[in-house]
Scaffold this motif. Structure first.
Motif, mmCIF file in Angstrom:
data_model
loop_
_atom_site.group_PDB
_atom_site.id
_atom_site.type_symbol
_atom_site.label_atom_id
_atom_site.label_comp_id
_atom_site.label_asym_id
_atom_site.label_seq_id
_atom_site.Cartn_x
_atom_site.Cartn_y
_atom_site.Cartn_z
ATOM 1 N N THR A 287 0.856 -1.186 0.000
ATOM 2 C CA THR A 287 0.000 0.000 0.000
ATOM 3 C C THR A 287 0.889 1.231 0.000
ATOM 4 O O THR A 287 1.750 1.386 0.877
ATOM 5 C CB THR A 287 -0.924 0.033 1.227
ATOM 6 O OG1 THR A 287 -1.734 -1.147 1.240
ATOM 7 C CG2 THR A 287 -1.826 1.258 1.192
ATOM 8 N N LEU A 288 0.700 2.081 -1.008
ATOM 9 C CA LEU A 288 1.461 3.323 -1.116
ATOM 10 C C LEU A 288 0.615 4.475 -0.575
ATOM 11 O O LEU A 288 -0.580 4.587 -0.882
ATOM 12 C CB LEU A 288 1.839 3.598 -2.570
ATOM 13 C CG LEU A 288 2.671 2.517 -3.265
ATOM 14 C CD1 LEU A 288 2.920 2.896 -4.717
ATOM 15 C CD2 LEU A 288 3.987 2.286 -2.542
ATOM 16 N N TYR A 289 1.251 5.339 0.209
ATOM 17 C CA TYR A 289 0.577 6.474 0.838
ATOM 18 C C TYR A 289 1.120 7.756 0.207
ATOM 19 O O TYR A 289 2.290 8.102 0.391
ATOM 20 C CB TYR A 289 0.824 6.474 2.350
ATOM 21 C CG TYR A 289 0.285 5.236 3.033
ATOM 22 C CD1 TYR A 289 -0.968 5.234 3.628
ATOM 23 C CD2 TYR A 289 1.042 4.058 3.074
ATOM 24 C CE1 TYR A 289 -1.464 4.092 4.256
ATOM 25 C CE2 TYR A 289 0.554 2.916 3.696
ATOM 26 C CZ TYR A 289 -0.699 2.944 4.282
ATOM 27 O OH TYR A 289 -1.184 1.814 4.896
ATOM 28 N N VAL A 290 0.265 8.452 -0.538
ATOM 29 C CA VAL A 290 0.699 9.631 -1.298
ATOM 30 C C VAL A 290 0.226 10.890 -0.575
ATOM 31 O O VAL A 290 -0.981 11.139 -0.496
ATOM 32 C CB VAL A 290 0.153 9.607 -2.727
ATOM 33 C CG1 VAL A 290 0.776 10.735 -3.553
ATOM 34 C CG2 VAL A 290 0.408 8.253 -3.390
ATOM 35 N N PRO A 291 1.121 11.692 -0.042
ATOM 36 C CA PRO A 291 0.697 12.858 0.743
ATOM 37 C C PRO A 291 0.191 14.019 -0.100
ATOM 38 O O PRO A 291 -0.662 14.787 0.353
ATOM 39 C CB PRO A 291 1.958 13.240 1.519
ATOM 40 C CG PRO A 291 3.082 12.724 0.683
ATOM 41 C CD PRO A 291 2.569 11.474 0.018
ATOM 42 N N GLN A 292 0.694 14.173 -1.327
ATOM 43 C CA GLN A 292 0.276 15.278 -2.171
ATOM 44 C C GLN A 292 -1.100 14.960 -2.774
ATOM 45 O O GLN A 292 -1.291 13.889 -3.366
ATOM 46 C CB GLN A 292 1.272 15.538 -3.295
ATOM 47 C CG GLN A 292 2.664 15.943 -2.816
ATOM 48 C CD GLN A 292 3.519 14.755 -2.437
ATOM 49 O OE1 GLN A 292 3.155 13.600 -2.683
ATOM 50 N NE2 GLN A 292 4.680 15.009 -1.847
ATOM 51 N N PRO A 293 -2.085 15.865 -2.645
ATOM 52 C CA PRO A 293 -3.420 15.600 -3.176
ATOM 53 C C PRO A 293 -3.400 15.349 -4.683
ATOM 54 O O PRO A 293 -2.559 15.878 -5.413
ATOM 55 C CB PRO A 293 -4.197 16.883 -2.847
ATOM 56 C CG PRO A 293 -3.445 17.507 -1.722
ATOM 57 C CD PRO A 293 -1.999 17.157 -1.952
ATOM 58 N N LEU A 294 -4.329 14.524 -5.130
ATOM 59 C CA LEU A 294 -4.535 14.280 -6.559
ATOM 60 C C LEU A 294 -5.629 15.229 -7.014
ATOM 61 O O LEU A 294 -6.777 15.127 -6.577
ATOM 62 C CB LEU A 294 -4.944 12.822 -6.777
ATOM 63 C CG LEU A 294 -5.144 12.357 -8.222
ATOM 64 C CD1 LEU A 294 -3.854 12.482 -9.018
ATOM 65 C CD2 LEU A 294 -5.658 10.916 -8.244
ATOM 66 N N LYS A 295 -5.300 16.173 -7.897
ATOM 67 C CA LYS A 295 -6.186 17.267 -8.262
ATOM 68 C C LYS A 295 -7.001 16.962 -9.518
ATOM 69 O O LYS A 295 -6.588 16.167 -10.369
ATOM 70 C CB LYS A 295 -5.371 18.536 -8.499
ATOM 71 C CG LYS A 295 -4.568 19.017 -7.298
ATOM 72 C CD LYS A 295 -5.465 19.615 -6.248
ATOM 73 C CE LYS A 295 -4.674 20.289 -5.152
ATOM 74 N NZ LYS A 295 -5.562 20.911 -4.134
ATOM 75 N N ALA A 296 -8.147 17.629 -9.632
ATOM 76 C CA ALA A 296 -8.953 17.525 -10.839
ATOM 77 C C ALA A 296 -8.139 17.992 -12.043
ATOM 78 O O ALA A 296 -7.430 19.004 -11.982
ATOM 79 C CB ALA A 296 -10.218 18.379 -10.702
ATOM 80 N N GLY A 297 -8.219 17.236 -13.140
ATOM 81 C CA GLY A 297 -7.498 17.585 -14.351
ATOM 82 C C GLY A 297 -6.043 17.179 -14.376
ATOM 83 O O GLY A 297 -5.332 17.443 -15.342
ATOM 84 N N GLU A 298 -5.578 16.485 -13.343
ATOM 85 C CA GLU A 298 -4.155 16.154 -13.226
ATOM 86 C C GLU A 298 -3.881 14.727 -13.694
ATOM 87 O O GLU A 298 -4.685 13.821 -13.496
ATOM 88 C CB GLU A 298 -3.708 16.301 -11.772
ATOM 89 C CG GLU A 298 -2.237 15.970 -11.535
ATOM 90 C CD GLU A 298 -1.832 16.103 -10.076
ATOM 91 O OE1 GLU A 298 -0.622 15.992 -9.797
ATOM 92 O OE2 GLU A 298 -2.718 16.305 -9.217
ATOM 93 N N GLY A 320 4.953 7.053 1.256
ATOM 94 C CA GLY A 320 5.164 5.979 2.211
ATOM 95 C C GLY A 320 4.691 4.639 1.671
ATOM 96 O O GLY A 320 3.987 4.567 0.662
ATOM 97 N N ALA A 321 5.063 3.553 2.352
ATOM 98 C CA ALA A 321 4.671 2.215 1.911
ATOM 99 C C ALA A 321 4.554 1.286 3.104
ATOM 100 O O ALA A 321 5.346 1.366 4.051
ATOM 101 C CB ALA A 321 5.689 1.656 0.909
ATOM 102 N N SER A 322 3.545 0.426 3.057
ATOM 103 C CA SER A 322 3.440 -0.686 4.009
ATOM 104 C C SER A 322 3.234 -1.960 3.215
ATOM 105 O O SER A 322 2.612 -1.947 2.143
ATOM 106 C CB SER A 322 2.287 -0.465 4.993
ATOM 107 O OG SER A 322 1.040 -0.484 4.325
ATOM 108 N N VAL A 323 3.768 -3.064 3.726
ATOM 109 C CA VAL A 323 3.838 -4.305 2.956
ATOM 110 C C VAL A 323 3.183 -5.447 3.709
ATOM 111 O O VAL A 323 3.334 -5.571 4.930
ATOM 112 C CB VAL A 323 5.311 -4.658 2.636
ATOM 113 C CG1 VAL A 323 5.397 -5.977 1.875
ATOM 114 C CG2 VAL A 323 5.965 -3.535 1.840
ATOM 115 N N GLU A 324 2.435 -6.267 2.948
ATOM 116 C CA GLU A 324 1.884 -7.520 3.479
ATOM 117 C C GLU A 324 2.470 -8.661 2.660
ATOM 118 O O GLU A 324 2.091 -8.868 1.500
ATOM 119 C CB GLU A 324 0.367 -7.525 3.375
ATOM 120 C CG GLU A 324 -0.323 -6.435 4.184
ATOM 121 C CD GLU A 324 -1.809 -6.406 3.919
ATOM 122 O OE1 GLU A 324 -2.489 -7.442 4.148
ATOM 123 O OE2 GLU A 324 -2.306 -5.354 3.474
#
Length: 337
Positions: A287-298, A320-324
């Motif tokens: 699971t990847l954790y992306v801190p920067q928002p994903l914006k409309a039109g991007e 960030g990342a967590s692994v199973e």
């Protein structure tokens, strides 16, 4: 009347005047009379965010990455197309917000012009583009100004959007004469792509999804809603020995959330990406954790490597990342391998 313009197609639609209006005009009760009003609709993109060939050329630079980019170009160009297939136009009386007029038009262009006959009232015009063409989105609450919503299909998991969604908002203070108006249609969904480099590791398959994006867009007040939880399954392409997982979705929230991971750590993210890697004898979920928002039109591209245990390691330190390890298929969100 339809005539060709340099940058689009000009559509002029003149509505017939109702007999009741004619009668009232003859009786000199001018409150029921109307005028023809011309409205231009233009598709607008934020070029730096949505010019797919330029973004792919800038982000994917090695020989292997360019081969993958060639596979990504067609589906991403469809999402970020510079033209739209149809327009859905609603005219609401203000301040009450009741629907006065509704029209739907096929245009297959970046520009359209309509002439509509309206009574002399104040209006708020909401325009939707590709809302009919995109099968994973429905128009809800269309009879009232404040309830008109683009709503994603209700499900735990859906596939990626295939069309760009556009909307505009236009206040029309109607006077006792013909007037002209202009409305810009801006994109309301977006896309992300994970580029996976397995190196010399033998990978049998990959799949993934995008999580924590909006499911509804209230058109009049231009706000996204997250009351429902739906993940969007990524689509897979490959080229140059690399894998690409892309998904077109609604945007993420602007404010990051803190998550407790299964690794007993915390991560802060505006949205998440799940990736499942199948090795010879095991499945590994990252699971990847992306801190920067994903914006409309991007269009967002994130590069990662796959290590010998099937873990996905992002190139960006901010992600960030967590692994199973030994993840079992058929678990979270029914991701297919």
């Amino acid at each position: 009347m339809i005539s060709t313009l340099r940058y689009g197609v000009r559509f002029v639609v003149a509505a017939a005047i109702a007999m009741t209006c004619l009668t009232s005009c003859i009786d000199e009760d001018l409150s029921e009379c109307g005028e023809n009003y011309t409205i231009d609709y233009t598709v607008r993109h934020v070029y730096q965010q949505t010019d797919v060939p330029t973004i792919l050329e800038r982000e994917l630079t090695t020989d292997a990455e360019r081969q993958l980019a060639a596979q990504l170009l067609t589906p991403l160009n469809r999402v970020f197309a510079t033209t739209v297939k149809e327009l859905d136009l609603s005219f609401f009386g203000t301040p009450v917000g009741n629907l006065i007029r509704h029209e739907q038009h096929e245009i297959n262009a970046a520009y359209a012009q309509y002439t509509v006959y309206l009574k002399k009232l104040d209006y708020r015009n909401l325009a939707l583009a590709n809302a009919i063409a995109e099968p994973l989105v429905n128009i809800k609450g269309a009879e009232e100004l404040n309830s008109l919503t683009l709503s994603q299909t209700v499900a735990d998991t859906i596939v990626s959007h295939t069309e760009g969604l556009f909307t505009s908002r236009l206040n029309m203070a109607v006077k006792d004469k013909s007037q002209s108006y202009h409305a810009d249609l801006y994109m309301q969904n977006c896309a992300s792509c994970i580029v996976l480099d397995p190196g010399d590791n033998k990978v049998m398959g990959v799949s993934g999804y995008v999580d924590d994006t909006a499911t509804d867009f209230a058109v009049s007040d231009s706000t996204y809603h997250f009351a429902r939880h739906t993940v969007v399954r990524s689509s897979l392409v490959s080229g140059g020995g690399l894998y690409g997982l892309y998904a077109a979705t609604m945007p993420s929230a602007d404010t990051p959330t803190t998550y407790n991971t299964r690794n007993s750590t915390t991560e802060t993210a505006a949205w998440r990406i799940g990736v499942v890697v199948r090795m010879a004898d095991s499945y590994t979920k990252t699971t990847l954790y992306v801190p920067q928002p994903l914006k409309a039109g991007e269009l967002r591209i994130i590069k990662c490597k796959i290590n010998s245990r099937g873990e996905v390691v992002p190139n960006l330190q901010s992600v960030g990342a967590s692994v199973e390890l030994d993840w079992k298929p058929g678990g979270d969100h029914n991701i297919d391998i």
